[in-house]
Design an enzyme around this catalytic site. Structure first.
Site, PDB file in Angstrom:
ATOM      1  N   CYS A  42      -1.936  -2.402   4.845  1.00 53.86           N
ATOM      2  CA  CYS A  42      -1.013  -3.516   4.121  1.00 53.86           C
ATOM      3  C   CYS A  42       0.289  -2.800   3.825  1.00 53.86           C
ATOM      4  O   CYS A  42       1.405  -2.409   5.066  1.00 53.86           O
ATOM      5  CB  CYS A  42      -1.412  -3.957   2.993  1.00 53.86           C
ATOM      6  SG  CYS A  42      -2.976  -2.671   1.895  1.00 53.86           S
ATOM      7  N   SER A  43       0.265  -1.714   2.732  1.00 53.95           N
ATOM      8  CA  SER A  43       1.845  -1.149   2.601  1.00 53.95           C
ATOM      9  C   SER A  43       2.016   0.119   1.889  1.00 53.95           C
ATOM     10  O   SER A  43       2.431  -0.100   1.249  1.00 53.95           O
ATOM     11  CB  SER A  43       2.951  -2.650   2.316  1.00 53.95           C
ATOM     12  OG  SER A  43       2.130  -3.392   0.857  1.00 53.95           O
ATOM     13  N   CYS A  44       0.825   0.592   1.299  1.00 51.71           N
ATOM     14  CA  CYS A  44       0.353   1.472   0.754  1.00 51.71           C
ATOM     15  C   CYS A  44       1.449   3.018   0.931  1.00 51.71           C
ATOM     16  O   CYS A  44       1.942   3.142   2.052  1.00 51.71           O
ATOM     17  CB  CYS A  44      -1.162   2.124   0.998  1.00 51.71           C
ATOM     18  SG  CYS A  44      -2.032   1.418   0.221  1.00 51.71           S
TER      19      CYS A  44
END
Ligand code: FE
Length: 211
Positions: A119-121
């Site tokens: 995702c976009s951690c």
């Protein structure tokens, strides 16, 4: 030794979403915001405070200060590489999405680059909110397979003998790259050093250059 060309057009600087989709999201957010205010669930002050924190208090300038400190203070650098979360807390940064930060050091032999394939951690307290390209499927899928090609698209070319390591962030671990201190900065103050460190250098898609 790395070179960096700022003139190279970068395909990841486009969002995955087109303008129409972005507009639809904005309209939805506006509606939700109005409803929350109308029902008295949040106050305008609280919303503004929150936006202000994300725009001004959390951002790559914090990460740049961490990098600059590591460049001038060997003991701090050791602590940073050993336990980044505590070392970063010494400078007053921490909290949400920054609980478990791991720092990877670039050297003449190894170049590190960070992604979140799922995702976009991202380490919010020291880098702020992630840029759109970091969240794009194009970046997430390609950087793990062809990291050198992705780096080239950012204008970064590494010597053939440099090993590229890709670190996949997760909800548990957020990575930060400690870039190499560029040549010709021997007489820079810590503040001057922090000023030349950019967000993308700490994600690892670029290297620090002296303007
Ligand atoms: Fe993620």
């Amino acid at each position: 030794m790395t070179t960096h060309n700022h003139d190279t057009p970068n395909p990841y600087h486009k969002s995955d979403r087109d303008d129409a989709a972005n507009k639809a999201i904005e309209e939805r957010v506006d509606k939700i915001e109005s409803l929350l205010l109308e029902k008295g669930l949040v106050s305008q002050d609280a919303l503004e405070k929150l936006a202000d924190i994300y725009e001004n208090d959390l951002g790559p300038m914090n990460g740049a200060k961490v990098v600059a400190r590591a460049w001038v203070d060997d003991e701090f650098k050791k602590r940073l590489l050993d336990d980044a979360t505590s070392a970063i807390a010494e400078l007053g940064y921490g909290g949400l999405q920054g609980e478990h930060v791991v720092v990877k050091e670039n050297t003449p032999e190894v170049h590190n680059v960070v992604v979140c394939t799922l995702c976009s951690c991202y380490p919010w307290p020291i880098l702020g909110l992630p840029p759109n390209w970091y969240k794009s499927f194009a970046y997430r899928s390609k950087v793990v397979i062809e990291p050198r090609e992705v780096l080239a698209e950012f204008g970064t070319s590494l010597a053939d003998d440099v090993e590229v390591r890709v670190w996949d962030s997760s909800a548990e671990i957020r990575y930060l790259v400690l870039p190499e201190r560029p040549e010709g900065t021997g007489n820079f103050s810590e503040e001057e050093l922090a000023a030349i460190v950019k967000r993308d250098d700490m994600i690892g898609v670029t290297t620090v250059t002296v303007p």
